[in-house]
Structures are given as structure tokens and as C-alpha cells.
Design a protein around this motif. Structure first.
Motif, PDB file in Angstrom:
ATOM      1  N   ARG A   1       0.826  -1.203   0.000  1.00  0.00           N
ATOM      2  CA  ARG A   1       0.000   0.000   0.000  1.00  0.00           C
ATOM      3  C   ARG A   1       0.867   1.263   0.000  1.00  0.00           C
ATOM      4  N   VAL A   2       1.951   1.231   0.752  1.00  0.00           N
ATOM      5  CA  VAL A   2       2.866   2.381   0.788  1.00  0.00           C
ATOM      6  C   VAL A   2       3.487   2.614  -0.588  1.00  0.00           C
ATOM      7  N   PHE A   3       3.969   1.552  -1.221  1.00  0.00           N
ATOM      8  CA  PHE A   3       4.625   1.691  -2.523  1.00  0.00           C
ATOM      9  C   PHE A   3       3.635   2.138  -3.597  1.00  0.00           C
TER      10      PHE A   3
ATOM     11  N   ALA B   1       1.684   9.296  -6.022  1.00  0.00           N
ATOM     12  CA  ALA B   1       2.106  10.655  -5.687  1.00  0.00           C
ATOM     13  C   ALA B   1       3.155  11.168  -6.675  1.00  0.00           C
ATOM     14  N   GLU B   2       4.082  10.301  -7.077  1.00  0.00           N
ATOM     15  CA  GLU B   2       5.114  10.706  -8.026  1.00  0.00           C
ATOM     16  C   GLU B   2       4.502  11.063  -9.377  1.00  0.00           C
ATOM     17  N   VAL B   3       3.534  10.271  -9.823  1.00  0.00           N
ATOM     18  CA  VAL B   3       2.869  10.557 -11.100  1.00  0.00           C
ATOM     19  C   VAL B   3       2.067  11.852 -11.005  1.00  0.00           C
ATOM     20  N   GLU B   4       1.425  12.075  -9.874  1.00  0.00           N
ATOM     21  CA  GLU B   4       0.665  13.314  -9.682  1.00  0.00           C
ATOM     22  C   GLU B   4       1.585  14.530  -9.734  1.00  0.00           C
ATOM     23  N   ASP B   5       2.778  14.415  -9.145  1.00  0.00           N
ATOM     24  CA  ASP B   5       3.746  15.504  -9.217  1.00  0.00           C
ATOM     25  C   ASP B   5       4.140  15.789 -10.663  1.00  0.00           C
ATOM     26  N   MET B   6       4.316  14.725 -11.459  1.00  0.00           N
ATOM     27  CA  MET B   6       4.669  14.904 -12.861  1.00  0.00           C
ATOM     28  C   MET B   6       3.518  15.539 -13.636  1.00  0.00           C
TER      29      MET B   6
ATOM     30  N   ARG C   1       4.651  16.791 -26.014  1.00  0.00           N
ATOM     31  CA  ARG C   1       4.829  15.756 -24.991  1.00  0.00           C
ATOM     32  C   ARG C   1       3.500  15.087 -24.680  1.00  0.00           C
ATOM     33  N   ARG C   2       3.599  13.879 -24.177  1.00  0.00           N
ATOM     34  CA  ARG C   2       2.413  13.181 -23.711  1.00  0.00           C
ATOM     35  C   ARG C   2       2.209  13.462 -22.230  1.00  0.00           C
ATOM     36  N   PRO C   3       0.983  13.633 -21.810  1.00  0.00           N
ATOM     37  CA  PRO C   3       0.752  13.846 -20.369  1.00  0.00           C
ATOM     38  C   PRO C   3       1.115  12.595 -19.584  1.00  0.00           C
ATOM     39  N   PRO C   4       1.665  12.754 -18.386  1.00  0.00           N
ATOM     40  CA  PRO C   4       2.061  11.583 -17.577  1.00  0.00           C
ATOM     41  C   PRO C   4       0.859  10.703 -17.249  1.00  0.00           C
ATOM     42  N   ARG C   5       1.092   9.404 -17.277  1.00  0.00           N
ATOM     43  CA  ARG C   5       0.045   8.442 -16.945  1.00  0.00           C
ATOM     44  C   ARG C   5       0.554   7.497 -15.864  1.00  0.00           C
ATOM     45  N   LEU C   6      -0.377   7.015 -15.064  1.00  0.00           N
ATOM     46  CA  LEU C   6      -0.016   6.077 -14.004  1.00  0.00           C
ATOM     47  C   LEU C   6       0.307   4.727 -14.627  1.00  0.00           C
ATOM     48  N   PRO C   7       1.567   4.265 -14.519  1.00  0.00           N
ATOM     49  CA  PRO C   7       1.927   2.975 -15.102  1.00  0.00           C
ATOM     50  C   PRO C   7       1.388   1.823 -14.268  1.00  0.00           C
ATOM     51  N   PRO C   8       1.324   0.629 -14.843  1.00  0.00           N
ATOM     52  CA  PRO C   8       0.884  -0.531 -14.052  1.00  0.00           C
ATOM     53  C   PRO C   8       1.818  -0.750 -12.862  1.00  0.00           C
TER      54      PRO C   8
ATOM     55  N   LYS D   1       3.794  10.028   5.285  1.00  0.00           N
ATOM     56  CA  LYS D   1       3.812  11.029   4.214  1.00  0.00           C
ATOM     57  C   LYS D   1       2.629  10.870   3.279  1.00  0.00           C
ATOM     58  N   TYR D   2       2.280   9.620   2.972  1.00  0.00           N
ATOM     59  CA  TYR D   2       1.216   9.369   1.998  1.00  0.00           C
ATOM     60  C   TYR D   2      -0.098   8.947   2.652  1.00  0.00           C
ATOM     61  N   GLY D   3      -0.188   9.070   3.978  1.00  0.00           N
ATOM     62  CA  GLY D   3      -1.436   8.789   4.661  1.00  0.00           C
ATOM     63  C   GLY D   3      -1.871   7.342   4.624  1.00  0.00           C
TER      64      GLY D   3
END
Length: 431
Positions: free
Chosen positions: A315-317, A323-328, A343-350, A403-405
């Protein structure tokens, strides 16, 4: 080239042994010793050899040059008993005799700047090692961090190298060899594993993984190219910064017995997270119970702890990735419209299966079985009244969870119990 190894415990001795055995004699391998633990000087002409034992067979490797350096003073650890001073004079069996009679053999007197530094100390000692060697490090140096736990690179950057253009190269590494320290510079190898090396992205913009990143249909096992670090065939020469980095990767991967491979940075980060979870389970439990690794899983509750710890880690990972993708995404939204068009907008990878709780649980069980007759490093730290690496293991996972609740109750309890056990001295059996 000159390679310095700081932390001559089980892992450091293992690395220095195979580097010296593999590299041409024109290259130097130095063993760095704190002056506090190396107060005497030996009359051994060729220096003290390093011993490596496996299956009862002991091999000796000489040609290692021994030098000393001084650590800055530090206040006593708050999580240690008041009567324990981690900076006090160490026991006699930790004192290392150096290789020159009547010569301090100090790093400042004998040698120049450090090209390659491999740090294999306990995690809590790494900042003081870097502080002690700071005057010998430059932007052209390469530092390999080969220790347990995570979060140390960020700590070093904040404390010592805030300017990215004045920062040494950093290589993050993870080790899965089974090793324990039998005596001074005498390691015993109980299980064969590997060392994965990942180069931290270059603040100057050089892409170390260009040959793989820019190619289509490249298999996952395709090796990275040293020429992406520094092309030594260039007539005009190579920047010393990238030459030391290339030489460090080349030296470590050339020592075949180390099982060292240079992998994409993301892959190494995944491997480090997997090892983090293994250590978050094995180390505190073996230290609290004062038992071998294999004894941890003899009782049913240990499986409950394992399952919940791995679920918390997953869950933490997952939260960290989101969060990293949201920052991007936020950074992308701030770009000018004309740049967005290219550029392509960032997407959440699998989410990688390697960090799922099922995969993490299997990895913990595999390592426990592989090292069932070993005592963990935290077991010895606690038994000997030394500081532990708990802050860089369970403590690191705890910080990410906060940090990530994400709730991480089992991990938090293991962290708290280990700190409590460290603060309360062991009491012997009643007579």
C-alpha cells in the motif's frame, strides 16, 4: 584507478577481496579504517590480507593498502543506553593493525583525492563517513552506497551536496549475498547472491541508459552500454567525472565472483524496496527474539506478521507511485501550451508485480530459508549494545506511510519495539 572501501565488515571485506583479486596490479584498492579502530601499526611488510571463507575453505588476498581517516565528533545516540558510547574505544578484536611500521599512514598525508568510494558501513554511520572524507571528495568522485535500508542518498544530498553541479556521482546498490563477519577482515559466505548497481540520474543531463531507452523491442536482459557513461574512444578525451563513473561500474562488474550487474535505475530501486521489506521483517524480529533467521517462522503468529507487513508495504509503494505521477502531472500542467503539444501527459503505469504483497511475502520466505542458520546484523547490534539500522529500515517505511497517509500498524509496532529493546539492557537469567 584508485578504489577506496569504507566499512571493512562482512560485505566490505567481500567486495575488497574480489576487487583486489580481479583488478590489474596497477589499480589500487584501499581499505579505509577509522583512526579510533586502528590505533596500532603492524610490521607486516605487504599489509594485512583479507580472508574469505566458504564451505570451510579459507582464501587469502593480500595487496590491499590500509589507510586511516578521522570521523567528526558526534553526540551520543538518544536511543542508546546512557552507559553505551558508540564512539568510545572499541573492543580489542575490532582494532586493525595497519601495514606500515611507525607511520600513521593517514589518507591526508599519503594520497590525493578519492576517485571511487564504496561505502559498506551500517546505514547510521554513512553520514559520518562522508563527513570524515568530505575533503577528499569532488564532483569527479563516484560514491557507491552499499548498505541496508533506504533514504540515505537523499540525506547525503541534503547534508553535504545540495548543489547538483558540485555533487559526486552516486551509485545505489543492493546485495543479496549471504555474508557474516567471523573476525577482523575475515568474512564467511553462506549463500551466493548478486549485487545490483543503479546509477542515480545525472544532474548535468547525461542519459546513462540511452542505448536501451532509445531502442525499440529491446529485451529486458539487454545490458546497458558503458559508452553511454563515457566513450573512451573519443579522441578529445573524456571528462574525469564520467571516466571515474565508468571505471567504477566496469571494475565492479568485471569481478565476476561479486555477481555485480549494472541495471536500469528503476529496476534497482525495485530491488532495494524488496530487500527493504525483507529486512523490515527479519532484522527486528530476529533481534527482539535473539534467534537465528530460520527460527523466526517457527511459530504461527510470525506468518500473520509477515502477511500484514507485506500488505502495508504494498500500500505504501502504491501510494508513493501515485504521488510521483501526480507531481509529474502538475509539472506538465505548468508547461507552455506549445511545449505540451510535443509531450504526452504523464500516466499512471501498471504497478509492478515485484512489489505486490504476494511477491514480497514469497521473497521474505525465500531469504529466510536461504539464511536460516545466520544471525542478522541487527541481532548482533542489539546483543552487543550497538546502535541499529532500524531508522533506515522500518523507520523509512514508517515515514513513507505517514507522508502518503497509509496505515502501517504492524511496521510501526516493530519499529517501536526495537527502539524500546535497544533502550532497555538485556537482563541475564536469574541465578
Amino acid at each position: 584507478m584508485r578504489i577506496h572501501v569504507a566499512g571493512l565488515g562482512a560485505v566490505g571485506s567481500f567486495v575488497a577481496f574480489h576487487l583486489r583479486r580481479t583488478l590489474h596490479p596497477k589499480h589500487s584498492v584501499f581499505a579505509l579504517h577509522r583512526r579510533e579502530s586502528a590505533p596500532t601499526v603492524s610490521q607486516v611488510a605487504n599489509g594485512r590480507p583479507i580472508l574469505l571463507e566458504s564451505d570451510g575453505v579459507v582464501q587469502s588476498q593480500d595487496g590491499i593498502e590500509h589507510v586511516t581517516y578521522s570521523l567528526p565528533r558526534e553526540r551520543p545516540h538518544n536511543d542508546l543506553n546512557a552507559h553505551l558510547d558508540p564512539l568510545g574505544q572499541p573492543p580489542a578484536d575490532y582494532q586493525v593493525a595497519l601495514d606500515r611500521h611507525h607511520d600513521n599512514h593517514e589518507l591526508t598525508r599519503v594520497y590525493g583525492g578519492i576517485e571511487s568510494l564504496i561505502v559498506t558501513t551500517k546505514a547510521y554511520a554513512v553520514p559520518r563517513v562522508i563527513a570524515g572524507l568530505r575533503g577528499h571528495l569532488s564532483r569527479n568522485s563516484t560514491i557507491v552506497l552499499l548498505h541496508n535500508g533506504m533514504g540515505m542518498y537523499e540525506k547525503l544530498v541534503d547534508s553535504f551536496f545540495p548543489d547538483p553541479f558540485d555533487r559526486p556521482n552516486f551509485i545505489l546498490a543492493t546485495n543479496t549475498h549471504g555474508l557474516w563477519r567471523k573476525d577482523v577482515m575475515h568474512s564467511v559466505q553462506t549463500a551466493f547472491g548478486e549485487i545490483q548497481l543503479g546509477i542515480v540520474p545525472d544532474p548535468h543531463g547525461r542519459d546513462y541508459e540511452a542505448s536501451v531507452r532509445n531502442s525499440r523491442n529491446v529485451p529486458s536482459w539487454q545490458p546497458l552500454s558503458l559508452d553511454d557513461i563515457a566513450n573512451v574512444s573519443v579522441v578529445d578525451g573524456v571528462s574525469p567525472r564520467y571516466l571515474t563513473l565508468r571505471n567504477t561500474i566496469s571494475a565492479l562488474t568485471s569481478a565476476r565472483a561479486l555477481g555485480a550487474t549494472w541495471r536500469p535505475y528503476y529496476d534497482v530501486q525495485t530491488a532495494m524496496r524488496r530487500k527493504l521489506v525483507v529486512n523490515c521483517y527479519v532484522n527486528p524480529l530476529s533481534a527482539l527474539l535473539q534467534c537465528k533467521n530460520g527460527d523466526i517462522m517457527r511459530a504461527g503468529p510470525s506468518y500473520w506478521i509477515l502477511e500484514h507487513l507485506c500488505k502495508e508495504a504494498e500500500r505504501v509503494f502504491r501510494a508513493q507511485l501515485e504521488a510521483e505521477v501526480e507531481d509529474m502531472r502538475q509539472a506538465y500542467d505548468q508547461l507552455p501550451e506549445e511545449e505540451k503539444a510535443t509531450r504526452r501527459p504523464p500516466r499512471l503505469p501498471p504497478f509492478t508485480r515485484a512489489l505486490s504483497y504476494v511477491s514480497l511475502s514469497k521473497e521474505v520466505k525465500r531469504v529466510v530459508e536461504l539464511t536460516k542458520d545466520n544471525y542478522s546484523s541487527m541481532y548482533w547490534d542489539m546483543k552487543l549494545g550497538q546502535p541499529t539500522e532500524i531508522k533506515y529500515l522500518n523507520g523509512y517505511l514508517l515515514k513513507l506511510a505517514h507522508k502518503y497517509g497509509v496505515k502501517s500498524s504492524v511496521n510501526d509496532i516493530l519499529y517501536g519495539l526495537t527502539q524500546m529493546r535497544t533502550a532497555i539492557p538485556f537482563v541475564g537469567k536469574p541465578s
